[in-house]
Design an enzyme around this catalytic site. Structure first.
Site, PDB file in Angstrom:
ATOM      1  NE  ARG A   1       4.037   1.700  -1.880  1.00  0.00           N
ATOM      2  CZ  ARG A   1       5.201   1.289  -1.467  1.00  0.00           C
ATOM      3  NH1 ARG A   1       5.987   1.603  -1.953  1.00  0.00           N
ATOM      4  NH2 ARG A   1       5.157   0.324  -0.530  1.00  0.00           N
TER       5      ARG A   1
ATOM      6  CG  HIS B   1      16.161 -39.199 -25.426  1.00  0.00           C
ATOM      7  ND1 HIS B   1      16.015 -40.634 -25.809  1.00  0.00           N
ATOM      8  CD2 HIS B   1      16.255 -39.230 -24.039  1.00  0.00           C
ATOM      9  CE1 HIS B   1      16.013 -41.292 -24.722  1.00  0.00           C
ATOM     10  NE2 HIS B   1      15.969 -40.458 -23.831  1.00  0.00           N
TER      11      HIS B   1
ATOM     12  CD  GLU C   1       9.748 -12.702 -20.323  1.00  0.00           C
ATOM     13  OE1 GLU C   1       8.976 -12.165 -20.858  1.00  0.00           O
ATOM     14  OE2 GLU C   1       9.786 -13.115 -19.311  1.00  0.00           O
TER      15      GLU C   1
ATOM     16  CG  ASN D   1       2.633  -0.976   2.921  1.00  0.00           C
ATOM     17  OD1 ASN D   1       1.953  -2.002   2.655  1.00  0.00           O
ATOM     18  ND2 ASN D   1       3.739  -0.572   2.559  1.00  0.00           N
ATOM     19  N   GLY D   2       1.435  -3.157   5.393  1.00  0.00           N
ATOM     20  CA  GLY D   2       2.122  -4.364   5.776  1.00  0.00           C
ATOM     21  C   GLY D   2       0.983  -5.499   6.280  1.00  0.00           C
TER      22      GLY D   2
ATOM     23  CD  GLU E   1      10.273 -18.032 -15.271  1.00  0.00           C
ATOM     24  OE1 GLU E   1       9.640 -18.576 -16.031  1.00  0.00           O
ATOM     25  OE2 GLU E   1      10.348 -16.977 -15.029  1.00  0.00           O
TER      26      GLU E   1
ATOM     27  CE  LYS F   1      11.268 -13.802 -16.276  1.00  0.00           C
ATOM     28  NZ  LYS F   1      10.049 -14.610 -16.386  1.00  0.00           N
TER      29      LYS F   1
ATOM     30  CE  LYS G   1       3.892  -7.770 -15.201  1.00  0.00           C
ATOM     31  NZ  LYS G   1       5.161  -8.774 -15.103  1.00  0.00           N
TER      32      LYS G   1
ATOM     33  CD1 TRP H   1      -2.185  -3.387  -4.901  1.00  0.00           C
ATOM     34  CD2 TRP H   1      -1.667  -5.219  -3.716  1.00  0.00           C
ATOM     35  NE1 TRP H   1      -1.872  -4.420  -5.831  1.00  0.00           N
ATOM     36  CE2 TRP H   1      -1.798  -5.573  -5.225  1.00  0.00           C
ATOM     37  CE3 TRP H   1      -1.483  -6.233  -2.870  1.00  0.00           C
ATOM     38  CZ2 TRP H   1      -1.533  -6.734  -5.479  1.00  0.00           C
ATOM     39  CZ3 TRP H   1      -1.071  -7.469  -3.200  1.00  0.00           C
ATOM     40  CH2 TRP H   1      -1.267  -7.663  -4.712  1.00  0.00           C
TER      41      TRP H   1
ATOM     42  CB  CYS I   1      -0.756  -0.181   1.251  1.00  0.00           C
ATOM     43  SG  CYS I   1      -1.821  -1.486   1.566  1.00  0.00           S
TER      44      CYS I   1
HETATM   45  C1  AGP Z   1       6.832 -13.763 -17.915  1.00  0.00           C
HETATM   46  O1  AGP Z   1       8.037 -13.301 -17.934  1.00  0.00           O
HETATM   47  C2  AGP Z   1       6.108 -13.019 -19.282  1.00  0.00           C
HETATM   48  N1  AGP Z   1       5.978 -11.929 -18.860  1.00  0.00           N
HETATM   49  C3  AGP Z   1       4.835 -13.861 -19.686  1.00  0.00           C
HETATM   50  O2  AGP Z   1       4.967 -15.482 -20.113  1.00  0.00           O
HETATM   51  C4  AGP Z   1       3.742 -14.163 -18.506  1.00  0.00           C
HETATM   52  O3  AGP Z   1       4.232 -15.081 -17.540  1.00  0.00           O
HETATM   53  C5  AGP Z   1       2.546 -14.830 -19.077  1.00  0.00           C
HETATM   54  O4  AGP Z   1       2.073 -13.797 -20.141  1.00  0.00           O
HETATM   55  C6  AGP Z   1       1.425 -15.079 -18.106  1.00  0.00           C
HETATM   56  O5  AGP Z   1       0.960 -13.762 -17.552  1.00  0.00           O
HETATM   57  P1  AGP Z   1       0.201 -13.700 -16.500  1.00  0.00           P
HETATM   58  O6  AGP Z   1       0.726 -14.582 -15.144  1.00  0.00           O
HETATM   59  O7  AGP Z   1      -0.354 -12.272 -15.979  1.00  0.00           O
HETATM   60  O8  AGP Z   1      -1.093 -14.690 -16.745  1.00  0.00           O
END
Ligand code: AGP
Length: 609
Positions: free
Chosen positions: A26, A505, A489, A100-101, A482, A486, A604, A74, A2
């Protein structure tokens, strides 16, 4: 997470409103302001955004005030509603407070206050604090707050005012709180960004501090002893834009370093540290009553969290399961019925494919459990039950703190299902996992510290590479995927995650001296197998970068670089091992001059198919 803003001086409400707008990064679902006007405390609050708040409420009647506090919420405890918005008042409306907390012992405090006749108006943990202050208030607000916080377990940043005097009292533990010093004005805020247009001079409170702000000055005391403590006034050089990143060059780096606190808040919201219990046990047991199967569904990073979830399910329960990316699930769903729980994981709660999968599952009578970071999202409205990550708003496109918080929530969930009759495999294992979770924020902090220098060296060595292979097994199978995601992307380097057992394989044909492999080789149940895979790669002169346990001489001898992580129980390794991979990706991307927070072609939240 928050936002808090407070001001003593002329135009106090204007300063608070300005500060609340700046805290929007935030994230917030409610907003409120309290001001001392003509010896009365006036509180205006609502479950809306700041802009709507300013349109709906006429604040001119409190514009004459010289004392005001404000808050953007939040939501953690209690739904998004006007009653649950801050500021909160004591029984007589003579003391108000913003927070906040997370207060972990809120159940016990609530019972105690109700027994003593306090009238509680909200479901929040925050409101309990102002009633504790009320109980201790005998004219000295600082002393009343200092004694009150002694009863609190958990994290807090508090700003408190009362109708008797032109003063503000602050208290800090684990959540950020700064004091700003202006010309004839004194300020308080969750972070400097709220006040940078008014001052660059700040005093940063430390955990355990309480402070009294009056027009003439500041007094800081230790909350335990009550003795005065010295805190230096510092001048910050950030401009407003930078400060939203709190001094970090990118939101992604800030969010990587916020992970210990995000985990602290997330785990605190799900595990009661006092008795190691899972807080939402009743709702989860109700949802899983008679269930035979779980279907995991998500996209991207959230899907990798689901893969870890599927290993937790196999280790802790006797449930059947499926695990799919949502874009496949929705066109080729597994069998779904009223005995299925769909676990949908999403940071944003707005990803189109995931929402479509959830709607499909609901049409087929499946129950829906969401793991989500945004309370007001569509996924939360669709789900039968949501287990929230409390990572705070994640602004960098590449998900980091939301991912490790998702892993923590899934560990908490399956640690409880382990004890659930008919589903669970071993109650004791569940308790051990919850115990391990409580230490996870510290382990992640240690992994961050250990990774800082070595990822500088590795990124400089490999940032021109054209491709990377990431290898892991069992719980770290998802970590390999993952880590690769990272890197690709944000640096635009091709990177592939693979189950290490699959090397022979096909992928081993790719190994050559300019083809780096990142191998996750920690002391877990598949350690020896991973060592063999690393030897196969070394035999073909491929460079190997290992994520390894601390002081592992075998791995050190075999590999070109090692990124050490602390030892944890096997289910917690994904949350710890991903940290150096996040940092490595960030540093390679910045060396390549990429736009880390807004990588090309990405958004995002993918709210379209
Ligand atoms: C991950 O770094 C990416 N931004 C992307 O793969 C993301 O995880 C995916 O679009 C899912 O988003 P969400 O968790 O908001 O559903």
């Amino acid at each position: 997470m928050c936002g808090i803003v407070g001001c003593i001086g002329n135009g106090a409400v204007e300063v608070v409103v300005e500060g609340l707008k700046r805290l929007e990064y935030r994230g917030y679902d409610s907003v409120g302001i309290a001001a001392l006007s003509k010896n009365r405390l006036k509180v205006v609050k609502d479950a809306i955004k700041v802009e709507q708040f300013l349109k709906r409420y006429d604040l001119s009647e409190i514009s004459d005030t010289r004392l005001a506090i404000g808050h953007t919420r939040w939501a953690t405890h209690g739904i998004v509603s006007e009653e649950n918005a801050h500021p909160h008042s004591d029984c007589k409306g003579r003391i108000v407070l913003v927070h906040n907390g997370i207060i972990e012992n809120h159940h016990e405090l609530r019972e105690r206050l109700l027994k003593r006749g306090h009238r509680l108006r909200s479901d929040t943990d925050t409101e309990l604090i102002v009633h504790l202050v009320e109980e201790n208030y005998k004219g000295d607000l600082l002393e009343a707050v200092r004694v009150a916080v002694g009863s609190l377990v958990g994290s807090f940043a508090l700003a408190v005012i009362c109708a008797d005097k032109e003063e503000m009292v602050l208290a800090k533990r684990m959540s950020p709180l700064v004091i700003g010093i202006g010309d004839g004005m004194i300020f308080a805020a969750s972070d400097v960004v709220a006040l940078l247009e008014r001052t660059k001079r700040f005093l940063f409170l430390e955990d355990g501090d309480c402070a009294r702000l009056i027009p003439k000055g500041i007094q800081v005391v230790d909350s335990e002893s009550g003795r005065e403590v010295e805190r230096r006034v510092e001048t910050v050089v950030w401009n407003v834009e930078d400060a939203e990143k709190e001094g970090y060059p990118h939101f992604m780096l800030k969010e990587i370093y916020e992970q210990p606190r995000a985990l602290q808040q997330t785990i605190g919201a799900h595990i009661d540290g006092a008795n190691l219990s899972f807080r939402q046990a009743n709702e989860v047991e109700q949802l899983f009553e008679g269930v035979r199967k779980v279907s995991f569904v998500a996209c991207g990073t959230a899907y990798h969290a689901c893969v870890v979830g599927s290993y937790l399910l196999r280790d802790f329960t006797r449930l059947d399961y499926s695990c799919d990316v949502a874009s496949e699930f929705r066109y080729a769903p597994p069998p779904l019925d009223e005995k299925t729980v769909l676990i949908a994981v999403s940071q944003s709660g707005e990803t189109a494919d995931t929402l479509a999968a959830v709607r499909l599952a609901k049409e087929r009578s499946a129950r829906v459990l969401a793991v989500c970071n945004v309370r007001t999202s569509t996924l939360v409205r669709l789900a039968d039950l949501t287990l929230f990550t409390l990572a705070g708003p994640e602004i960098g496109v590449a998900s980091t703190k939301a991912y490790t918080s998702q892993l923590a929530v899934l560990c908490a969930l399956f640690s409880h299902l382990a004890t659930f009759a008919g589903i669970g495999l071993d109650k004791r294992d569940g308790e051990l996992l919850r115990k391990g979770l409580l230490g996870l924020p510290m382990r992640v902090r240690q992994a961050l510290e250990a990774a800082e220098e070595v990822t500088d060296r590795i990124s400089k060595e490999f940032f021109r590479s054209q491709t990377f292979l990431y290898l892991g097994r069992k719980y770290n199978f998802a970590t390999a995927y993952e880590g690769a995601l990272k890197l690709k992307e944000i640096s635009y380097i091709h990177a592939e995650g693979y189950g290490a057992g699959e090397m022979k394989h096909g992928p081993i044909a790719l190994v050559q001296p300019d083809y780096p492999t990142v191998a996750i080789v920690v002391r877990d149940s598949v350690y020896e197998k991973m060592l063999s895979n690393v030897e196969e790669i070394k035999a073909r002169k491929g460079p190997v970068i290992a994520v390894s346990s601390v002081n592992d001489e075998k791995v050190k001898r075999l590999t070109n670089f090692i990124m050490e992580v602390p030892e944890v129980s096997e289910p917690l390794y994904p949350a710890v091992c991903v940290v150096p991979l996040q940092l490595l990706s960030y540093k390679i991307a910045t060396l390549r001059g990429c736009d880390v927070d807004k990588p090309r072609n990405l958004a995002k939240s993918v709210t379209v198919e």
